[in-house]
Design a protein around this motif. Structure first.
Motif, short mmCIF file in Angstrom:
data_model
loop_
_atom_site.label_atom_id
_atom_site.label_comp_id
_atom_site.label_asym_id
_atom_site.label_seq_id
_atom_site.Cartn_x
_atom_site.Cartn_y
_atom_site.Cartn_z
N VAL A 128 35.57 30.29 33.41
CA VAL A 128 35.14 31.43 34.20
C VAL A 128 35.25 31.06 35.66
CG1 VAL A 128 33.20 32.95 34.72
CG2 VAL A 128 33.59 32.18 32.38
N SER B 249 39.25 38.83 39.40
CA SER B 249 40.46 39.41 38.80
C SER B 249 41.64 39.36 39.76
CB SER B 249 40.18 40.85 38.38
OG SER B 249 41.35 41.49 37.91
N GLU C 280 33.40 40.26 39.75
CA GLU C 280 34.49 40.39 38.79
C GLU C 280 35.76 40.91 39.44
OE1 GLU C 280 35.46 42.78 34.61
OE2 GLU C 280 33.45 42.83 35.51
#
Length: 319
Positions: A33, A260, A256
């Motif tokens: 992550v 991305s 996020e």
């Protein structure tokens, strides 16, 4: 043999060769992550020393296993000599290799001529040019692979200088080097001829900054953002985030949208953003801090042609 660790380097071409590659196998614990603290992964890649015109520089180099890279990512660290800052961009190593990128991480502290405190901007440029040429030789034997440059803080200023220097023909490598995309994380803007250098950039540029940055305050983002938007060529995506301080890994871990874009930047820069000019871009999005900027709505205006070409990609924050 298969290395016991997914990032153990192995000699790819026999004991007489000094070229290395990285053997990879999927991890049982799942994908990394963004912001997950990568030092153990990056440190397990054996250091190599690259000869440059200003001295030897330590690098760590990874390639996608069994595949020809579609691009080379150059990662330029911040000013601190601590390992977590030198290898801070390491959190992207898994996602970028999955997208078939080779990645080179120079440790510019390893050479007095390029160290943030002792080196000069010119020496850093020459060293980075030699390191990129060396890395390209490892993966393609030449200069045909596109180059994506990532820079954070002090390294952000060096990234701007490197890309603008290549664009203005300042490189000395035979055949020339050309950047295809730029990522700037809370970059320092202390450099000579800043406005001219930024104006010379014609590549897609991603700018990320945290509102809680206490090293280079968020207020410094707007002048740089305005200069990037004023360029004659090159799309700009600006992603402000609420938290993360002066660490790009922590910024991405908490956002996020930013994570991305960082992971997909090669697809964006080499794809839908490659040939866009500011005049072809949609209206600037409304301010947002969640990484997914709101877009101005106008029922009487048809979407620009770029919207179709960019289908499937998150282009929020594009200006």
């Amino acid at each position: 043999r298969v290395p016991p660790h997914p990032w153990e380097p192995a000699r790819a071409l026999g004991w007489r060769s000094r070229r290395y590659r990285v053997i990879w196998r999927p991890r049982a614990r799942g994908p990394m992550v963004a912001g997950e603290a990568p030092p153990s992964a990056i440190r397990s890649i054996e250091s190599q020393w690259v000869e440059t015109p200003v001295g030897n520089v330590e690098v760590r180099f990874a390639v996608p296993a069994g595949q020809r890279p579609v691009a080379l990512a150059l990662m330029i660290h911040g000013m601190s000599p601590t390992p977590e800052i030198i290898w801070e961009w390491g959190f992207l190593i898994d996602p970028l290799r999955e997208r078939k990128l080779a990645i080179v991480y120079p440790n510019l502290h390893s050479c007095d001529s390029t160290s943030p405190k002792l080196g000069s901007a010119e020496a850093v440029f020459r060293a980075l040019e030699a390191i990129v040429a060396w890395a390209l030789g490892q993966v393609d034997g030449g200069t045909s692979v596109p180059i994506l440059v990532y820079g954070k803080s002090w390294g952000g200023a060096r990234a701007i200088q490197f890309c603008s220097g290549l664009a203005s023909g300042g490189g000395e490598t035979p055949g020339g080097l050309h950047a295809a995309g730029l990522v700037l994380a809370c970059p320092s803007t202390r450099m000579e001829d800043r406005e001219a250098r930024i104006a010379a950039l014609s590549v897609p540029t991603l700018l990320a900054w945290a509102r809680d940055d206490t090293v280079l305050p968020f207020e410094q983002a707007e002048p740089l953002h305005a200069e990037l938007r004023a360029r004659a060529a090159g799309a700009t995506i600006f992603v402000p985030v609420e938290a993360g301080g002066h660490r790009i890994d922590q910024m991405a871990a908490g956002n996020e949208g930013l994570a991305s874009k960082l992971q997909l930047w090669s697809d964006l820069a080499l794809g839908p953003l490659a040939n866009l000019r500011p005049s072809a871009l949609p209206p600037p999005p409304l301010a947002s801090s969640d990484g997914h900027s709101k877009v101005h709505a106008d029922a009487d205006t048809e979407p620009p042609p770029t919207a179709t070409r960019a289908a499937g990609f998150d282009l929020s924050g594009m200006m």
